[in-house]
Write a protein that holds these residues in place. Structure first.
Motif: not given
Length: 92
Positions: A13-15, A39-41, A46-48
């Motif tokens: 679900s998160v992906v 691919a780049q983002c 996830f991080r931000l």
């Protein structure tokens, strides 16, 4: 077994939410979803912006707001696609 299944469903679900948000960020009616943007983002999303998942509009706003904190690759893709969009609009 149930915990494993629930974690798997949650991860999928998160992906999917991140992929959908990146689609919203990198596409308009004149753009198809960019595999390069995904691919780049994805890591940056996830991080931000993980706290905004699964709300696609909030993830999109978060990525735009955190543009200066994006990885160089993600920022380059977003800039390139934004420039292409502006060129397309200007040509019309």
């Amino acid at each position: 077994m149930t915990n494993f299944f629930m974690r798997t469903v949650r991860n999928v679900s998160v992906v999917l939410a991140v992929a959908a948000s990146l689609t919203a960020i990198t596409s308009t009616s004149s753009f198809a979803y960019s595999e390069e943007a995904r691919a780049q983002c994805t890591g940056d999303a996830f991080r931000l912006c993980s706290s905004e998942i699964p709300n696609i509009s909030k993830i999109t706003a978060c990525m735009v707001k955190n543009r200066s904190n994006l990885s160089a690759g993600c920022r380059a893709v977003m800039d390139r696609e934004a420039s292409a969009k502006k060129s397309t609009v200007a040509a019309q």
